[in-house]
Every structure is written in structure tokens, then in C-alpha cells.
Enzyme design. Structure first.
Site, PDB file in Angstrom:
ATOM      1  CG  MET A   1      -1.976  -1.020   0.946  1.00 43.48           C
ATOM      2  SD  MET A   1      -3.593  -0.804   2.217  1.00 43.48           S
ATOM      3  CE  MET A   1      -2.575  -0.459   3.843  1.00 43.48           C
ATOM      4  N   GLY A   2       2.438   1.238  -0.317  1.00 45.89           N
ATOM      5  CA  GLY A   2       2.662   2.471   0.160  1.00 45.89           C
ATOM      6  C   GLY A   2       3.481   2.553   0.955  1.00 45.89           C
ATOM      7  CB  ALA A   3       3.815   5.327   3.549  1.00 43.25           C
TER       8      ALA A   3
ATOM      9  CB  ALA B   1      14.024  -0.994   6.074  1.00 43.58           C
TER      10      ALA B   1
ATOM     11  CG  HIS C   1       6.822  -1.876   2.896  1.00 48.80           C
ATOM     12  ND1 HIS C   1       6.624  -0.959   3.075  1.00 48.80           N
ATOM     13  CD2 HIS C   1       5.460  -2.220   2.123  1.00 48.80           C
ATOM     14  CE1 HIS C   1       5.624  -0.430   3.788  1.00 48.80           C
ATOM     15  NE2 HIS C   1       4.824  -1.219   3.119  1.00 48.80           N
TER      16      HIS C   1
ATOM     17  CD  GLN D   1      -6.065  -3.778   2.783  1.00 49.91           C
ATOM     18  OE1 GLN D   1      -6.118  -4.062   1.672  1.00 49.91           O
ATOM     19  NE2 GLN D   1      -5.595  -3.519   3.409  1.00 49.91           N
TER      20      GLN D   1
ATOM     21  N   GLY E   1       4.995  -9.990   3.744  1.00 52.72           N
ATOM     22  CA  GLY E   1       5.497  -9.970   5.285  1.00 52.72           C
ATOM     23  C   GLY E   1       5.404 -10.665   6.523  1.00 52.72           C
TER      24      GLY E   1
ATOM     25  CG  ASP F   1       0.898  -6.775   7.697  1.00 49.92           C
ATOM     26  OD1 ASP F   1       0.160  -6.587   8.712  1.00 49.92           O
ATOM     27  OD2 ASP F   1       1.892  -6.790   7.583  1.00 49.92           O
TER      28      ASP F   1
ATOM     29  CB  SER G   1       3.070   2.603   6.366  1.00 53.55           C
ATOM     30  OG  SER G   1       3.367   1.818   5.368  1.00 53.55           O
TER      31      SER G   1
HETATM   32  P1  AMP Z   1       1.460  -2.628   3.621  1.00 60.11           P
HETATM   33  O1  AMP Z   1       2.311  -1.848   2.544  1.00 60.11           O
HETATM   34  O2  AMP Z   1       1.336  -2.486   5.860  1.00 60.11           O
HETATM   35  O3  AMP Z   1      -0.054  -3.838   2.764  1.00 60.11           O
HETATM   36  O4  AMP Z   1       2.392  -3.781   3.418  1.00 60.11           O
HETATM   37  C1  AMP Z   1       2.485  -4.639   2.348  1.00 60.11           C
HETATM   38  C2  AMP Z   1       3.796  -6.386   1.836  1.00 60.11           C
HETATM   39  O5  AMP Z   1       4.349  -5.571   3.367  1.00 60.11           O
HETATM   40  C3  AMP Z   1       2.847  -6.993   3.302  1.00 60.11           C
HETATM   41  O6  AMP Z   1       3.118  -8.081   2.822  1.00 60.11           O
HETATM   42  C4  AMP Z   1       3.145  -6.623   4.890  1.00 60.11           C
HETATM   43  O7  AMP Z   1       3.063  -7.686   5.525  1.00 60.11           O
HETATM   44  C5  AMP Z   1       5.017  -6.339   4.566  1.00 60.11           C
HETATM   45  N1  AMP Z   1       5.770  -6.086   5.422  1.00 60.11           N
HETATM   46  C6  AMP Z   1       5.185  -4.475   5.879  1.00 60.11           C
HETATM   47  N2  AMP Z   1       5.977  -4.359   7.214  1.00 60.11           N
HETATM   48  C7  AMP Z   1       7.061  -4.779   6.848  1.00 60.11           C
HETATM   49  C8  AMP Z   1       7.970  -5.447   8.150  1.00 60.11           C
HETATM   50  N3  AMP Z   1       8.272  -4.417   9.143  1.00 60.11           N
HETATM   51  N4  AMP Z   1       8.463  -6.504   7.525  1.00 60.11           N
HETATM   52  C9  AMP Z   1       8.209  -7.224   6.989  1.00 60.11           C
HETATM   53  N5  AMP Z   1       6.841  -6.999   5.967  1.00 60.11           N
HETATM   54  C10 AMP Z   1       6.606  -6.018   6.139  1.00 60.11           C
END
Ligand code: AMP
Length: 291
Positions: A40-42, A45, A47, A71, A157, A160, A196
Site C-alpha cells: 500500500m506504499g509509504a 525497509a 517492504h 480493507q 511479510g 501481518d 507505515s
Molecule cells: P502494507 O503496505 O502495509 O500493506 O505491506 C505490504 C507488505 O509488506 C505486506 O506483505 C506486509 O506484511 C509487508 N511488511 C510491512 N511491514 C513489514 C515489516 N516490518 N517487515 C516485513 N514485512 C513487512
């Protein structure tokens, strides 16, 4: 992207499903493997660890950037969710990403769309209980992204953790052939899992936030020592509130594969400690294995 010699050409951006499919199928025609990293951007490290894993393992890497309205609940942070497409593009480019798919909401959800994916059971507990509809939104968008991209492997990741299990389940149940890979959590030096949403924390809240990881470590140790889950939960709630957390949605020990009550399937199975707690108005989640 490839030129005629098959070498990499840097980050390209597409905004339609048709363009995404065209690029991925040209790679597949050239015999190249393709990795997918939905976000979802932002970007931070955490990501970029997913991108790195894909870049290392696959010939080409596609990142997606889409803040998925389905969501977010009515009282959640869809409008204020951090957005920085230019910064994200730079980071993805430096990390060796080949393609960014950044669709509009209209591109992702055609007018009159009425089909959703729901992972019963696994999607209704823990996060699903505290964020009704959340996993329906996640499962729907991730199923769409997996089908749209047709990548060989997709990276998610462990940050989640429940989401990772939900995605594995939907890919299996819907016969989506993309391999789902989990990537270890990236943390700040003080243990706070990168997110994020950490950008919402005040200085004082940021100082308190690592107590979540500390409490998970304590709970995992107690689980390893055979303490009962109810006692661990009570201890952990007190720890978090004493540290300055505003409220605790859950901190519990569950079967690592099914998220059912720990021990229901036998105590020789792997366990996971998972938590969600609020610090002011910011909701943090985290988890660790309980060895
Ligand atoms: P999001 O942008 O929050 O939807 O996250 C995108 C992907 O990055 C998802 O698969 C998250 O689980 C993963 N992710 C976010 N933060 C972390 C982190 N600190 N360590 C590992 N993976 C992460």
C-alpha cells in the site's frame, strides 16, 4: 523490463491491468521468472526486504502500489493513510524493481463490481474480530492482484502474520498457482516492527512502542516454559497498559498454522504469539514465534 539482449532496463510504471499482463507475459515468453510484491506504499525497509527477496530469487520483480479502500472500515484511516508515490518510485528503483503497477481505484474495482473473496474461520478471528470486513477486503484485492499479475511467486511479510495465512489459504482454495512466500519481520534497533503507520506516533508514543515487542518476547518465554495461555494473556495486558499503551485488543498464543487455541491440536506443534494494541489513536500489531 528487457531490451533485445534480455538485460534489465530499470523501473517502468503501468496503471492498467492490460499493461501489467502484457509486460508479465512478455517476460514469461522469454523464459524469465517473475516475483510479485503487493504493497500500500509509504515504503520502508520492511517492504524493501520483500523486494530484495524477490530480486534475489526471481528474474523480474513487480511491485504493486494500491491503497485498497475495501480493507478500511468506516472509522479507519483510509483518507489519512500515508501516501508518497514519488518517494516509493525512487526506493523501488534503487532496490532493483522492474515494474510498478499503480492502478486507480476505478481500474481495480469496475463500477457495479459485486464479487468478493472471504476466507471463513481464519479471516474471522483476531484481526477479523476487531476489524470486521478487513480480511474480506484484503482477500479480494490480493486474489485480484495474484490473478492479474500471474507471477510465479508472491512475497508477503510475517509482520501481518494472520494475513499471510489468509493469503496462503485463498491461493490454495482458489487454485491460484502463484507460490506464496513469507518474509521475516524487519524491526527498528529497539525492536519496534517497521510499519507505515508508525509515522502517526508522537515522540512520546514512539518511545513507548517497543514495549509491544518486549511483551511478545516475555509471553513467548512464558509459553516456552509451559505457562497457561490465560495467565500469559493477563500478564501481557498488564505489561502493555503499565508501559503506556492505551488499550489492548489481544495478546495471545495460538497454533502457528491454524491460529486455533494453542494446544488444541497438541502441544508439540509450533505456536505464535500475536498482539494488537492501541497507542493513543494508533493501532499497532506484531507477532513472534513461541519456540
Ligand atoms: P502494507 O503496505 O502495509 O500493506 O505491506 C505490504 C507488505 O509488506 C505486506 O506483505 C506486509 O506484511 C509487508 N511488511 C510491512 N511491514 C513489514 C515489516 N516490518 N517487515 C516485513 N514485512 C513487512
Amino acid at each position: 523490463m528487457t531490451d533485445d539482449q534480455g538485460s534489465k532496463k530499470g523501473l517502468e510504471i503501468v496503471r492498467t491491468v492490460a499493461d501489467l499482463r502484457q509486460v508479465v507475459s512478455s517476460w514469461h515468453k522469454d523464459g524469465l521468472s517473475v516475483g510479485l510484491v503487493p504493497t500500500m506504499g509509504a515504503l520502508h525497509a520492511g517492504h524493501l526486504a520483500l523486494i530484495e527477496q524477490s530480486v534475489n530469487a526471481m528474474d523480474r520483480t513487480v511491485a504493486t502500489l494500491f491503497v485498497n479502500p475495501k480493507q478500511f472500515g468506516p472509522n479507519e484511516d483510509l483518507d489519512t493513510y500515508p501516501r508518497d508515490e514519488d518517494g516509493d518510485r525512487d526506493k523501488l528503483s534503487v532496490a532493483g524493481t522492474d515494474l510498478l503497477f499503480a492502478p486507480s481505484a476505478d481500474e481495480m474495482y469496475a463500477r457495479g463490481n459485486s464479487t468478493g473473496v472471504s476466507v471463513a474461520g481464519l479471516g474471522d478471528i483476531l484481526e477479523g474480530e476487531f476489524r470486521p470486513g478487513f480480511f474480506d477486503g484484503v482477500a479480494t484485492v490480493v486474489a485480484k492482484l495474484l490473478i492479474q499479475a500471474g507471477a510465479d511467486t508472491a512475497y508477503f511479510g510475517e509482520k501481518d502474520y494472520q494475513q499471510l495465512l489468509v493469503i496462503r489459504r485463498l491461493a490454495r482454495d482458489l487454485d491460484i498457482p502463484t507460490v506464496i512466500e513469507g518474509v521475516a519481520i524487519v524491526r527498528a534497533d529497539d525492536g519496534l516492527a517497521l510499519s507505515s503507520r508508525n509515522a502517526y506516533l508522537s515522540d512520546e508514543e514512539r518511545r513507548i512502542a517497543p514495549a509491544l515487542h518486549q511483551t511478545l518476547l516475555g509471553a513467548a518465554e512464558k509459553a516456552g516454559a509451559g505457562e497457561d495461555v490465560a495467565g500469559i494473556e493477563a500478564w501481557a495486558h498488564t505489561q502493555l497498559l503499565d508501559a503506556g499503551f492505551t488499550s489492548v485488543d489481544y495478546l495471545t498464543v495460538r497454533d502457528a498454522e491454524t491460529l486455533e487455541a494453542y494446544g488444541a491440536l497438541g502441544k508439540d506443534r509450533p505456536a505464535r504469539v500475536l498482539a494488537a494494541a492501541k497507542l493513543g489513536s494508533t493501532r499497532l500489531i506484531d507477532n513472534i514465534p513461541a519456540e
